[in-house]
Design a protein around this motif. Structure first.
Motif, PDB file in Angstrom:
ATOM      1  N   SER A   7     -12.794  -3.233 -34.191  1.00  0.00           N
ATOM      2  CA  SER A   7     -13.148  -2.458 -33.015  1.00  0.00           C
ATOM      3  C   SER A   7     -14.223  -3.210 -32.261  1.00  0.00           C
ATOM      4  CB  SER A   7     -13.663  -1.082 -33.431  1.00  0.00           C
ATOM      5  OG  SER A   7     -14.047  -0.343 -32.308  1.00  0.00           O
ATOM      6  N   TRP A   8     -14.089  -3.286 -30.958  1.00  0.00           N
ATOM      7  CA  TRP A   8     -15.084  -3.978 -30.137  1.00  0.00           C
ATOM      8  C   TRP A   8     -16.338  -3.150 -29.965  1.00  0.00           C
ATOM      9  CZ3 TRP A   8     -15.401  -8.830 -28.477  1.00  0.00           C
ATOM     10  CH2 TRP A   8     -14.254  -9.614 -28.557  1.00  0.00           C
ATOM     11  N   PHE A   9     -16.197  -1.834 -29.967  1.00  0.00           N
ATOM     12  CA  PHE A   9     -17.347  -0.980 -29.774  1.00  0.00           C
ATOM     13  C   PHE A   9     -17.138   0.329 -30.525  1.00  0.00           C
ATOM     14  CE2 PHE A   9     -14.522  -0.851 -26.128  1.00  0.00           C
ATOM     15  CZ  PHE A   9     -14.163   0.474 -26.058  1.00  0.00           C
ATOM     16  N   ASP A  10     -18.249   1.014 -30.781  1.00  0.00           N
ATOM     17  CA  ASP A  10     -18.215   2.269 -31.527  1.00  0.00           C
ATOM     18  C   ASP A  10     -18.139   3.444 -30.557  1.00  0.00           C
ATOM     19  OD1 ASP A  10     -18.440   1.086 -34.035  1.00  0.00           O
ATOM     20  OD2 ASP A  10     -20.614   0.923 -33.820  1.00  0.00           O
ATOM     21  N   GLY A  11     -17.494   4.497 -30.980  1.00  0.00           N
ATOM     22  CA  GLY A  11     -17.417   5.707 -30.179  1.00  0.00           C
ATOM     23  C   GLY A  11     -17.882   6.901 -30.978  1.00  0.00           C
ATOM     24  N   PRO A  40     -23.251  -3.653 -26.520  1.00  0.00           N
ATOM     25  CA  PRO A  40     -23.285  -4.755 -27.489  1.00  0.00           C
ATOM     26  C   PRO A  40     -22.038  -5.641 -27.435  1.00  0.00           C
ATOM     27  CG  PRO A  40     -24.023  -2.734 -28.531  1.00  0.00           C
ATOM     28  CD  PRO A  40     -23.485  -2.356 -27.178  1.00  0.00           C
ATOM     29  N   ALA A  41     -20.886  -5.057 -27.167  1.00  0.00           N
ATOM     30  CA  ALA A  41     -19.663  -5.859 -27.066  1.00  0.00           C
ATOM     31  C   ALA A  41     -19.724  -6.774 -25.845  1.00  0.00           C
ATOM     32  CB  ALA A  41     -18.439  -4.951 -26.986  1.00  0.00           C
ATOM     33  N   MET A  42     -20.243  -6.262 -24.725  1.00  0.00           N
ATOM     34  CA  MET A  42     -20.378  -7.111 -23.535  1.00  0.00           C
ATOM     35  C   MET A  42     -21.347  -8.257 -23.801  1.00  0.00           C
ATOM     36  SD  MET A  42     -20.121  -4.321 -20.375  1.00  0.00           S
ATOM     37  CE  MET A  42     -21.784  -4.567 -19.962  1.00  0.00           C
ATOM     38  N   SER A  62      -6.251  -3.833 -25.199  1.00  0.00           N
ATOM     39  CA  SER A  62      -6.765  -2.547 -25.619  1.00  0.00           C
ATOM     40  C   SER A  62      -8.273  -2.466 -25.378  1.00  0.00           C
ATOM     41  CB  SER A  62      -6.392  -2.281 -27.073  1.00  0.00           C
ATOM     42  OG  SER A  62      -6.646  -0.939 -27.424  1.00  0.00           O
ATOM     43  N   GLN A  63      -9.079  -2.340 -26.412  1.00  0.00           N
ATOM     44  CA  GLN A  63     -10.523  -2.231 -26.215  1.00  0.00           C
ATOM     45  C   GLN A  63     -11.086  -3.489 -25.563  1.00  0.00           C
ATOM     46  OE1 GLN A  63     -12.234  -1.333 -30.035  1.00  0.00           O
ATOM     47  NE2 GLN A  63     -12.108   0.867 -29.675  1.00  0.00           N
ATOM     48  N   GLY A  64     -10.477  -4.632 -25.835  1.00  0.00           N
ATOM     49  CA  GLY A  64     -10.913  -5.876 -25.207  1.00  0.00           C
ATOM     50  C   GLY A  64     -10.784  -5.820 -23.692  1.00  0.00           C
ATOM     51  N   ALA A  66     -11.116  -3.092 -21.889  1.00  0.00           N
ATOM     52  CA  ALA A  66     -12.222  -2.259 -21.429  1.00  0.00           C
ATOM     53  C   ALA A  66     -13.515  -3.065 -21.380  1.00  0.00           C
ATOM     54  CB  ALA A  66     -12.379  -1.041 -22.332  1.00  0.00           C
ATOM     55  N   VAL A  67     -13.742  -3.890 -22.391  1.00  0.00           N
ATOM     56  CA  VAL A  67     -14.942  -4.721 -22.427  1.00  0.00           C
ATOM     57  C   VAL A  67     -14.943  -5.698 -21.253  1.00  0.00           C
ATOM     58  CG1 VAL A  67     -16.191  -6.486 -23.731  1.00  0.00           C
ATOM     59  CG2 VAL A  67     -15.251  -4.499 -24.917  1.00  0.00           C
ATOM     60  N   ILE A  68     -13.819  -6.370 -21.024  1.00  0.00           N
ATOM     61  CA  ILE A  68     -13.735  -7.339 -19.927  1.00  0.00           C
ATOM     62  C   ILE A  68     -13.896  -6.649 -18.571  1.00  0.00           C
ATOM     63  CG2 ILE A  68     -12.190  -8.945 -18.729  1.00  0.00           C
ATOM     64  CD1 ILE A  68     -11.097  -9.691 -21.533  1.00  0.00           C
ATOM     65  N   THR A  69     -13.291  -5.486 -18.404  1.00  0.00           N
ATOM     66  CA  THR A  69     -13.406  -4.751 -17.141  1.00  0.00           C
ATOM     67  C   THR A  69     -14.860  -4.359 -16.872  1.00  0.00           C
ATOM     68  OG1 THR A  69     -11.157  -3.918 -17.311  1.00  0.00           O
ATOM     69  CG2 THR A  69     -12.650  -2.698 -15.889  1.00  0.00           C
ATOM     70  N   MET A  70     -15.527  -3.818 -17.882  1.00  0.00           N
ATOM     71  CA  MET A  70     -16.927  -3.424 -17.707  1.00  0.00           C
ATOM     72  C   MET A  70     -17.825  -4.639 -17.499  1.00  0.00           C
ATOM     73  SD  MET A  70     -17.091  -0.194 -17.607  1.00  0.00           S
ATOM     74  CE  MET A  70     -18.850   0.022 -17.775  1.00  0.00           C
ATOM     75  N   LEU A  71     -17.561  -5.720 -18.214  1.00  0.00           N
ATOM     76  CA  LEU A  71     -18.333  -6.944 -18.040  1.00  0.00           C
ATOM     77  C   LEU A  71     -18.149  -7.492 -16.629  1.00  0.00           C
ATOM     78  CD1 LEU A  71     -20.117  -9.191 -19.194  1.00  0.00           C
ATOM     79  CD2 LEU A  71     -18.025 -10.281 -20.043  1.00  0.00           C
ATOM     80  N   THR A  72     -16.910  -7.513 -16.145  1.00  0.00           N
ATOM     81  CA  THR A  72     -16.629  -7.998 -14.789  1.00  0.00           C
ATOM     82  C   THR A  72     -17.355  -7.148 -13.757  1.00  0.00           C
ATOM     83  OG1 THR A  72     -14.461  -8.828 -15.464  1.00  0.00           O
ATOM     84  CG2 THR A  72     -14.795  -8.447 -13.116  1.00  0.00           C
ATOM     85  N   ALA A  73     -17.248  -5.827 -13.872  1.00  0.00           N
ATOM     86  CA  ALA A  73     -17.904  -4.933 -12.914  1.00  0.00           C
ATOM     87  C   ALA A  73     -19.416  -5.105 -12.932  1.00  0.00           C
ATOM     88  CB  ALA A  73     -17.520  -3.486 -13.219  1.00  0.00           C
ATOM     89  N   THR A  74     -19.981  -5.236 -14.122  1.00  0.00           N
ATOM     90  CA  THR A  74     -21.430  -5.408 -14.243  1.00  0.00           C
ATOM     91  C   THR A  74     -21.875  -6.724 -13.627  1.00  0.00           C
ATOM     92  OG1 THR A  74     -21.449  -4.086 -16.258  1.00  0.00           O
ATOM     93  CG2 THR A  74     -23.338  -5.515 -15.890  1.00  0.00           C
ATOM     94  N   MET A  75     -21.142  -7.804 -13.907  1.00  0.00           N
ATOM     95  CA  MET A  75     -21.519  -9.109 -13.364  1.00  0.00           C
ATOM     96  C   MET A  75     -21.353  -9.151 -11.844  1.00  0.00           C
ATOM     97  SD  MET A  75     -20.154 -11.714 -16.284  1.00  0.00           S
ATOM     98  CE  MET A  75     -21.385 -13.008 -16.125  1.00  0.00           C
ATOM     99  N   LEU A  76     -20.292  -8.538 -11.333  1.00  0.00           N
ATOM    100  CA  LEU A  76     -20.111  -8.500  -9.883  1.00  0.00           C
ATOM    101  C   LEU A  76     -21.231  -7.695  -9.219  1.00  0.00           C
ATOM    102  CD1 LEU A  76     -16.247  -8.045  -9.558  1.00  0.00           C
ATOM    103  CD2 LEU A  76     -17.596 -10.067  -8.956  1.00  0.00           C
ATOM    104  N   ARG A  77     -21.622  -6.594  -9.844  1.00  0.00           N
ATOM    105  CA  ARG A  77     -22.714  -5.780  -9.300  1.00  0.00           C
ATOM    106  C   ARG A  77     -24.036  -6.536  -9.328  1.00  0.00           C
ATOM    107  NH1 ARG A  77     -24.358  -1.333 -13.117  1.00  0.00           N
ATOM    108  NH2 ARG A  77     -25.475  -3.120 -13.959  1.00  0.00           N
ATOM    109  N   ASP A  78     -24.329  -7.186 -10.470  1.00  0.00           N
ATOM    110  CA  ASP A  78     -25.638  -7.809 -10.653  1.00  0.00           C
ATOM    111  C   ASP A  78     -25.747  -9.207 -10.053  1.00  0.00           C
ATOM    112  OD1 ASP A  78     -26.234  -5.503 -12.026  1.00  0.00           O
ATOM    113  OD2 ASP A  78     -26.114  -6.428 -14.018  1.00  0.00           O
ATOM    114  N   CYS A  79     -24.652  -9.975 -10.098  1.00  0.00           N
ATOM    115  CA  CYS A  79     -24.695 -11.384  -9.688  1.00  0.00           C
ATOM    116  C   CYS A  79     -23.849 -11.683  -8.455  1.00  0.00           C
ATOM    117  CB  CYS A  79     -24.222 -12.286 -10.833  1.00  0.00           C
ATOM    118  SG  CYS A  79     -25.089 -12.020 -12.377  1.00  0.00           S
TER     119      CYS A  79
END
Length: 86
Positions: A7-11, A40-42, A62-64, A66-79
């Motif tokens: 699992s990439w992250f805990d729920g 933590p996964a990001m 699957s969970q990967g 979700a991790v990539i989508t959230m990482l992409t959104a965060t990086m686009l927002r921040d950088c």
């Protein structure tokens, strides 16, 4: 460990989901909430990219995804951009 699945992250489920239920069955009841700790996964993906990159593309399942989508959104927002081409 001895766990058969990765699992990439805990729920945390409120209320706890019944044994044998996946997230899909649990999400059909809109009174249930799921809290995911995806940070933590990001960080793990960003750390791996820094050590082993550069990369042309990130691909997840699957969970990967979700991790990539959230990482992409965060990086686009921040950088304003991401360090991969696709």
């Amino acid at each position: 460990g001895n766990k058969p699945f990765r699992s990439w992250f805990d729920g945390e489920w409120d209320p706890p989901r019944p044994i044998g239920w996946s997230g899909r069955e649990h999400s059909m009841n809109l009174s249930n909430r799921e809290t995911l700790d995806i940070g933590p996964a990001m960080e793990q993906v960003k750390s791996h990219m820094a050590k082993s990159g550069p990369f042309d593309v990130l691909l997840g399942f699957s969970q990967g995804c979700a991790v990539i989508t959230m990482l992409t959104a965060t990086m686009l927002r921040d950088c304003g951009s991401v360090p991969w081409r696709f």
